[in-house]
Design an enzyme around this catalytic site. Structure first.
Site, PDB file in Angstrom:
ATOM      1  N   ASP A 167     -39.511  35.889 -48.464  1.00  0.00           N
ATOM      2  CA  ASP A 167     -38.348  36.746 -48.739  1.00  0.00           C
ATOM      3  C   ASP A 167     -37.798  36.468 -50.135  1.00  0.00           C
ATOM      4  O   ASP A 167     -37.436  37.379 -50.878  1.00  0.00           O
ATOM      5  CB  ASP A 167     -37.272  36.463 -47.681  1.00  0.00           C
ATOM      6  N   ARG A 212     -34.073  54.624 -54.084  1.00  0.00           N
ATOM      7  CA  ARG A 212     -33.464  53.295 -53.934  1.00  0.00           C
ATOM      8  C   ARG A 212     -34.375  52.332 -53.175  1.00  0.00           C
ATOM      9  O   ARG A 212     -34.042  51.179 -52.977  1.00  0.00           O
ATOM     10  CB  ARG A 212     -32.146  53.432 -53.156  1.00  0.00           C
ATOM     11  N   LYS A 213     -35.528  52.853 -52.709  1.00  0.00           N
ATOM     12  CA  LYS A 213     -36.417  52.049 -51.860  1.00  0.00           C
ATOM     13  C   LYS A 213     -37.526  51.399 -52.700  1.00  0.00           C
ATOM     14  O   LYS A 213     -38.228  52.075 -53.440  1.00  0.00           O
ATOM     15  CB  LYS A 213     -37.037  52.935 -50.759  1.00  0.00           C
TER      16      LYS A 213
HETATM   17  C1  MYA Z   1     -32.662  37.163 -60.736  1.00  0.00           C
HETATM   18  C2  MYA Z   1     -34.012  36.694 -60.478  1.00  0.00           C
HETATM   19  C3  MYA Z   1     -34.017  35.374 -59.720  1.00  0.00           C
HETATM   20  C4  MYA Z   1     -35.309  35.244 -58.879  1.00  0.00           C
HETATM   21  C5  MYA Z   1     -35.273  34.019 -57.946  1.00  0.00           C
HETATM   22  C6  MYA Z   1     -34.222  34.160 -56.878  1.00  0.00           C
HETATM   23  C7  MYA Z   1     -34.632  35.254 -55.895  1.00  0.00           C
HETATM   24  C8  MYA Z   1     -33.627  35.377 -54.798  1.00  0.00           C
HETATM   25  C9  MYA Z   1     -34.004  36.527 -53.888  1.00  0.00           C
HETATM   26  C10 MYA Z   1     -33.231  36.428 -52.610  1.00  0.00           C
HETATM   27  C11 MYA Z   1     -33.589  37.581 -51.706  1.00  0.00           C
HETATM   28  C12 MYA Z   1     -32.845  37.462 -50.421  1.00  0.00           C
HETATM   29  C13 MYA Z   1     -32.762  38.834 -49.780  1.00  0.00           C
HETATM   30  C14 MYA Z   1     -32.039  38.723 -48.503  1.00  0.00           C
HETATM   31  O1  MYA Z   1     -32.212  37.800 -47.753  1.00  0.00           O
HETATM   32  S1  MYA Z   1     -30.960  39.992 -48.165  1.00  0.00           S
HETATM   33  C15 MYA Z   1     -30.323  39.523 -46.583  1.00  0.00           C
HETATM   34  C16 MYA Z   1     -31.021  40.231 -45.436  1.00  0.00           C
HETATM   35  N1  MYA Z   1     -30.788  41.647 -45.519  1.00  0.00           N
HETATM   36  C17 MYA Z   1     -29.635  42.204 -45.050  1.00  0.00           C
HETATM   37  O2  MYA Z   1     -28.733  41.539 -44.549  1.00  0.00           O
HETATM   38  C18 MYA Z   1     -29.501  43.698 -45.227  1.00  0.00           C
HETATM   39  C19 MYA Z   1     -28.638  44.325 -44.111  1.00  0.00           C
HETATM   40  N2  MYA Z   1     -28.782  45.767 -44.219  1.00  0.00           N
HETATM   41  C20 MYA Z   1     -28.028  46.461 -45.088  1.00  0.00           C
HETATM   42  O3  MYA Z   1     -27.166  45.940 -45.757  1.00  0.00           O
HETATM   43  C21 MYA Z   1     -28.330  47.936 -45.194  1.00  0.00           C
HETATM   44  O4  MYA Z   1     -29.104  48.374 -44.106  1.00  0.00           O
HETATM   45  C22 MYA Z   1     -29.081  48.274 -46.498  1.00  0.00           C
HETATM   46  C23 MYA Z   1     -28.241  47.872 -47.695  1.00  0.00           C
HETATM   47  C24 MYA Z   1     -30.416  47.545 -46.494  1.00  0.00           C
HETATM   48  C25 MYA Z   1     -29.327  49.773 -46.501  1.00  0.00           C
HETATM   49  O5  MYA Z   1     -28.091  50.416 -46.239  1.00  0.00           O
HETATM   50  P1  MYA Z   1     -27.574  51.656 -47.141  1.00  0.00           P
HETATM   51  O6  MYA Z   1     -26.457  52.280 -46.382  1.00  0.00           O
HETATM   52  O7  MYA Z   1     -27.375  51.243 -48.509  1.00  0.00           O
HETATM   53  O8  MYA Z   1     -28.827  52.620 -47.198  1.00  0.00           O
HETATM   54  P2  MYA Z   1     -29.351  53.602 -46.033  1.00  0.00           P
HETATM   55  O9  MYA Z   1     -29.082  53.057 -44.682  1.00  0.00           O
HETATM   56  O10 MYA Z   1     -28.844  54.966 -46.374  1.00  0.00           O
HETATM   57  O11 MYA Z   1     -30.930  53.535 -46.279  1.00  0.00           O
HETATM   58  C26 MYA Z   1     -31.452  54.009 -47.530  1.00  0.00           C
HETATM   59  C27 MYA Z   1     -32.870  54.462 -47.233  1.00  0.00           C
HETATM   60  O12 MYA Z   1     -33.637  53.336 -46.787  1.00  0.00           O
HETATM   61  C28 MYA Z   1     -34.141  53.595 -45.471  1.00  0.00           C
HETATM   62  N3  MYA Z   1     -34.043  52.358 -44.717  1.00  0.00           N
HETATM   63  C29 MYA Z   1     -32.981  51.532 -44.645  1.00  0.00           C
HETATM   64  N4  MYA Z   1     -33.265  50.476 -43.865  1.00  0.00           N
HETATM   65  C30 MYA Z   1     -34.550  50.654 -43.429  1.00  0.00           C
HETATM   66  C31 MYA Z   1     -35.430  49.911 -42.600  1.00  0.00           C
HETATM   67  N5  MYA Z   1     -35.044  48.760 -42.039  1.00  0.00           N
HETATM   68  N6  MYA Z   1     -36.675  50.378 -42.385  1.00  0.00           N
HETATM   69  C32 MYA Z   1     -37.061  51.543 -42.947  1.00  0.00           C
HETATM   70  N7  MYA Z   1     -36.301  52.312 -43.749  1.00  0.00           N
HETATM   71  C33 MYA Z   1     -35.055  51.863 -43.984  1.00  0.00           C
HETATM   72  C34 MYA Z   1     -33.233  54.659 -44.889  1.00  0.00           C
HETATM   73  O13 MYA Z   1     -33.951  55.365 -43.893  1.00  0.00           O
HETATM   74  C35 MYA Z   1     -32.931  55.504 -46.101  1.00  0.00           C
HETATM   75  O14 MYA Z   1     -34.087  56.267 -46.399  1.00  0.00           O
HETATM   76  P3  MYA Z   1     -33.889  57.847 -46.800  1.00  0.00           P
HETATM   77  O15 MYA Z   1     -33.225  58.507 -45.597  1.00  0.00           O
HETATM   78  O16 MYA Z   1     -32.994  57.827 -48.022  1.00  0.00           O
HETATM   79  O17 MYA Z   1     -35.302  58.344 -47.069  1.00  0.00           O
END
Ligand code: MYA
Length: 251
Positions: A167, A212-213
């Site tokens: 992840d 956004r995906k």
């Molecule tokens: C800076 C660089 C550093 C690098 C090193 C450090 C890296 C660190 C990295 C750490 C990384 C850690 C990361 C972590 O641990 S993140 C923590 C774990 N994740 C969460 O807690 C997320 C919880 N969920 C949400 O907040 C919302 O559901 C989100 C924000 C995801 C979408 O809610 P939102 O209301 O915004 O959007 P929408 O519901 O209109 O959906 C938009 C579109 O997406 C489609 N969709 C949505 N869900 C699904 C699904 N499950 N399967 C299939 N499709 C899905 C949906 O059908 C729609 O499609 P369409 O109808 O538009 O075609």
């Protein structure tokens, strides 16, 4: 062994990306987040990564790293010399990974939280890892050495620790593709257990971006490339980069 690794680092087989069923009902938890303010990918603005920080960079070698981990790290550092790969620093606090210019006001002050994979103080007992980004191939790899406090079955890494490093690696890759993102779906097939203390290469890449995906895939292999430990697909959703998650959840 290294030839296998270079071959491995050169190309993930085109793994079939699990297409989430578009009919999937939207998440009820954070329904209707305001549409993300499009933010340009960060692939080539990684210079901020080398900005000096006060925080300790945990993605540097320490005495707990095995020779295999050290050798692989040195090889990737070598590949950074021509700019193809970039070493990604890693901090104990999530906020420290965000460049000052992208931080929201509410994120300016540090809080007493720990970035989960960096939540142990003793070197070598938990997640020992270092990430490298390949902007042109839209790929992030992670050298991972699971410590003894990540045990699931005796002597092997817990499946949740493998999910965490996947992840984080895939998430880092998605961040460079779309800025602020969250994991919407993570699907993992566990093929062979990962021995504690061994070194594996987590190799992730962006497969497609649709609005956004962000669709990504990942393989976790032994460093000689011979053993496939796990393979995953993921969907990350871009967030509104002008609002904190708390603000978006309350809107
Ligand atoms: C800076 C660089 C550093 C690098 C090193 C450090 C890296 C660190 C990295 C750490 C990384 C850690 C990361 C972590 O641990 S993140 C923590 C774990 N994740 C969460 O807690 C997320 C919880 N969920 C949400 O907040 C919302 O559901 C989100 C924000 C995801 C979408 O809610 P939102 O209301 O915004 O959007 P929408 O519901 O209109 O959906 C938009 C579109 O997406 C489609 N969709 C949505 N869900 C699904 C699904 N499950 N399967 C299939 N499709 C899905 C949906 O059908 C729609 O499609 P369409 O109808 O538009 O075609």
């Amino acid at each position: 062994m290294w030839r296998n690794c270079v071959r491995l680092a050169r190309g993930l087989g085109r793994s079939a990306v699990l297409r989430p069923d578009p009919k999937v009902s939207r998440c009820g938890v954070v329904r209707g987040l305001s549409p993300a303010v499009p933010c340009s990918p960060l692939w080539n603005s990684v210079t901020w990564l080398s900005q000096a920080r006060q925080s300790k960079d945990y993605a540097l070698p320490n005495s707990s790293w095995s020779q295999g981990m050290m050798d692989l790290y040195s090889r990737f550092l070598e590949m950074c010399k021509d700019g193809t790969w970039k070493r990604i620093p890693s901090y104990s606090n999530s906020i420290d990974h965000i460049p000052e210019s992208l931080k929201l006001t509410s994120e300016k002050e540090r809080k007493e939280t720990r970035f989960f994979p960096r939540n142990m103080n003793t070197e070598g007992v938990g997640f020992e890892y270092a990430m490298f980004l390949n902007p042109s191939e839209k790929r992030m790899v992670c050298l991972f050495q699971p410590g003894p406090y990540l045990e699931g079955h005796p002597g092997f890494a817990h499946g949740g620790s493998t999910a965490t490093i996947i992840d984080s690696t895939i998430g880092g890759c998605a961040i460079f593709a779309a800025g602020r993102v969250m994991t919407a779906n993570l699907s993992i097939n566990y093929r062979n257990p990962i021995p504690l203390g061994s070194v594996v290469l987590v190799d992730s890449k962006v497969d497609q971006v649709e609005g956004r995906k962000v669709f990504l895939s990942c393989q976790v292999r032994s460093i000689d490339g011979q053993r496939l430990h796990a393979e995953a697909t993921a969907l990350f959703i871009q967030l509104d980069s002008t609002k904190s998650l708390q603000q978006q959840m309350s809107s």
